[in-house]
Design a protein around this motif. Structure first.
Motif, PDB file in Angstrom:
ATOM      1  N   PHE A 159      13.021  30.261 -11.091  1.00  0.00           N
ATOM      2  CA  PHE A 159      12.036  29.703 -10.033  1.00  0.00           C
ATOM      3  C   PHE A 159      12.832  28.211  -8.974  1.00  0.00           C
ATOM      4  O   PHE A 159      13.308  27.563 -10.300  1.00  0.00           O
ATOM      5  CB  PHE A 159      10.929  29.795 -11.254  1.00  0.00           C
ATOM      6  CG  PHE A 159      10.621  30.588 -11.664  1.00  0.00           C
ATOM      7  CD1 PHE A 159       9.317  31.806 -11.129  1.00  0.00           C
ATOM      8  CD2 PHE A 159      10.971  31.516 -12.695  1.00  0.00           C
ATOM      9  CE1 PHE A 159       9.287  33.136 -11.552  1.00  0.00           C
ATOM     10  CE2 PHE A 159      11.243  32.599 -13.615  1.00  0.00           C
ATOM     11  CZ  PHE A 159       9.780  33.085 -12.816  1.00  0.00           C
TER      12      PHE A 159
ATOM     13  N   LYS B 199      13.734  24.756 -12.212  1.00  0.00           N
ATOM     14  CA  LYS B 199      12.878  25.097 -12.846  1.00  0.00           C
ATOM     15  C   LYS B 199      12.920  26.231 -14.407  1.00  0.00           C
ATOM     16  O   LYS B 199      13.119  25.107 -15.619  1.00  0.00           O
ATOM     17  CB  LYS B 199      10.844  25.349 -12.643  1.00  0.00           C
ATOM     18  CG  LYS B 199      10.840  24.254 -11.924  1.00  0.00           C
ATOM     19  CD  LYS B 199       9.370  24.817 -11.594  1.00  0.00           C
ATOM     20  CE  LYS B 199       8.928  23.246 -10.628  1.00  0.00           C
ATOM     21  NZ  LYS B 199       7.496  23.465 -10.329  1.00  0.00           N
TER      22      LYS B 199
ATOM     23  N   ILE C 287       6.147  26.212 -14.166  1.00  0.00           N
ATOM     24  CA  ILE C 287       5.672  26.940 -12.941  1.00  0.00           C
ATOM     25  C   ILE C 287       4.476  27.721 -12.292  1.00  0.00           C
ATOM     26  O   ILE C 287       3.202  27.023 -13.054  1.00  0.00           O
ATOM     27  CB  ILE C 287       5.944  28.603 -12.777  1.00  0.00           C
ATOM     28  CG1 ILE C 287       7.412  28.374 -13.762  1.00  0.00           C
ATOM     29  CG2 ILE C 287       5.922  28.917 -12.362  1.00  0.00           C
ATOM     30  CD1 ILE C 287       7.962  29.861 -14.857  1.00  0.00           C
TER      31      ILE C 287
ATOM     32  N   ARG D  86       7.549  33.943  -2.669  1.00  0.00           N
ATOM     33  CA  ARG D  86       6.115  32.859  -3.542  1.00  0.00           C
ATOM     34  C   ARG D  86       6.339  33.874  -4.755  1.00  0.00           C
ATOM     35  O   ARG D  86       6.398  34.936  -5.436  1.00  0.00           O
ATOM     36  CB  ARG D  86       5.478  33.269  -2.899  1.00  0.00           C
ATOM     37  CG  ARG D  86       4.026  31.743  -3.480  1.00  0.00           C
ATOM     38  CD  ARG D  86       4.332  30.704  -3.011  1.00  0.00           C
ATOM     39  NE  ARG D  86       4.320  30.285  -1.764  1.00  0.00           N
ATOM     40  CZ  ARG D  86       4.727  28.684  -0.927  1.00  0.00           C
ATOM     41  NH1 ARG D  86       5.671  28.207  -2.364  1.00  0.00           N
ATOM     42  NH2 ARG D  86       4.443  28.679  -0.505  1.00  0.00           N
TER      43      ARG D  86
ATOM     44  N   ALA E   1      10.955  24.938  -6.958  1.00  0.00           N
ATOM     45  CA  ALA E   1       9.857  24.643  -6.588  1.00  0.00           C
ATOM     46  C   ALA E   1       9.519  25.185  -4.965  1.00  0.00           C
ATOM     47  O   ALA E   1      10.652  24.943  -4.500  1.00  0.00           O
ATOM     48  CB  ALA E   1       9.741  22.659  -6.057  1.00  0.00           C
ATOM     49  N   GLY E   2       8.412  24.653  -4.220  1.00  0.00           N
ATOM     50  CA  GLY E   2       8.010  25.606  -3.452  1.00  0.00           C
ATOM     51  C   GLY E   2       7.293  24.423  -2.364  1.00  0.00           C
ATOM     52  O   GLY E   2       7.883  23.366  -1.949  1.00  0.00           O
TER      53      GLY E   2
ATOM     54  N   ASP F 128       5.565  27.064  -5.949  1.00  0.00           N
ATOM     55  CA  ASP F 128       6.353  27.702  -6.235  1.00  0.00           C
ATOM     56  C   ASP F 128       7.792  28.715  -6.353  1.00  0.00           C
ATOM     57  O   ASP F 128       6.675  29.727  -5.354  1.00  0.00           O
ATOM     58  CB  ASP F 128       6.845  27.686  -8.164  1.00  0.00           C
ATOM     59  CG  ASP F 128       6.433  25.875  -8.338  1.00  0.00           C
ATOM     60  OD1 ASP F 128       6.466  25.291  -7.903  1.00  0.00           O
ATOM     61  OD2 ASP F 128       6.542  25.961  -9.677  1.00  0.00           O
ATOM     62  N   ASN F 129       8.144  28.867  -5.681  1.00  0.00           N
ATOM     63  CA  ASN F 129       9.285  29.969  -4.969  1.00  0.00           C
ATOM     64  C   ASN F 129      10.004  30.520  -5.992  1.00  0.00           C
ATOM     65  O   ASN F 129      10.428  30.119  -6.895  1.00  0.00           O
ATOM     66  CB  ASN F 129       9.715  29.856  -3.684  1.00  0.00           C
ATOM     67  CG  ASN F 129       8.813  29.428  -2.781  1.00  0.00           C
ATOM     68  OD1 ASN F 129       8.378  30.108  -2.342  1.00  0.00           O
ATOM     69  ND2 ASN F 129       9.781  28.639  -1.861  1.00  0.00           N
ATOM     70  N   GLN F 130      10.194  32.051  -5.999  1.00  0.00           N
ATOM     71  CA  GLN F 130      11.426  32.423  -6.844  1.00  0.00           C
ATOM     72  C   GLN F 130      12.147  33.867  -6.054  1.00  0.00           C
ATOM     73  O   GLN F 130      11.636  33.451  -5.235  1.00  0.00           O
ATOM     74  CB  GLN F 130      10.258  33.688  -7.917  1.00  0.00           C
ATOM     75  CG  GLN F 130       9.764  34.985  -7.064  1.00  0.00           C
ATOM     76  CD  GLN F 130       9.426  36.051  -8.236  1.00  0.00           C
ATOM     77  OE1 GLN F 130       8.375  35.662  -8.711  1.00  0.00           O
ATOM     78  NE2 GLN F 130       9.343  36.949  -7.746  1.00  0.00           N
TER      79      GLN F 130
END
Length: 121
Positions: A118, A101, A69, A58, A120-121, A73-75
């Protein structure tokens, strides 16, 4: 100086391996070549896939800006792949294709030892 960057790249790969990695790939799509004898025939794009040594988690609160961001979102932190990644590439995480992103080299200047993306989560 090159030894320093080689050591940092090796350390980044070891850390990514130690903390676990999912199935992450970099997908690059390039336009196909048009046949000059039949320019009206549609050409399929060519796709290349590169496996990544990566960790997905996350997004850290320090990167959240509320517009590009967001907190859901996820990294993705990954070691330097075979090709230099571009924002136009996509990441495939556990079979799901996601657009990036933002994409940042680590360190921001000099020879990258890892990348931070980055999605989308």
């Amino acid at each position: 100086m090159d030894d320093f960057y080689d050591d940092m790249a090796k350390m980044a790969t070891e850390l990514l391996t130690e903390f676990g990695q999912g199935s992450v790939q970099l997908k690059r799509e390039t336009p196909g070549v048009v046949d000059p004898d039949q320019p009206w025939v549609p050409v399929e794009p060519m796709m290349a896939f590169y496996p990544l040594d990566a960790v997905v988690r996350r997004v850290s609160q320090k990167y959240v800006d509320g517009t590009l961001i967001v907190s859901t979102d996820n990294q993705v932190t990954f070691a330097v792949p075979e090709v230099v990644p571009a924002l136009t590439d996509t990441l495939i995480i556990d079979g799901v294709e996601l657009a990036m992103k933002d994409l940042r080299p680590i360190p921001p200047a000099g020879t990258p030892v890892a990348y931070l993306a980055f999605v989308a989560g």
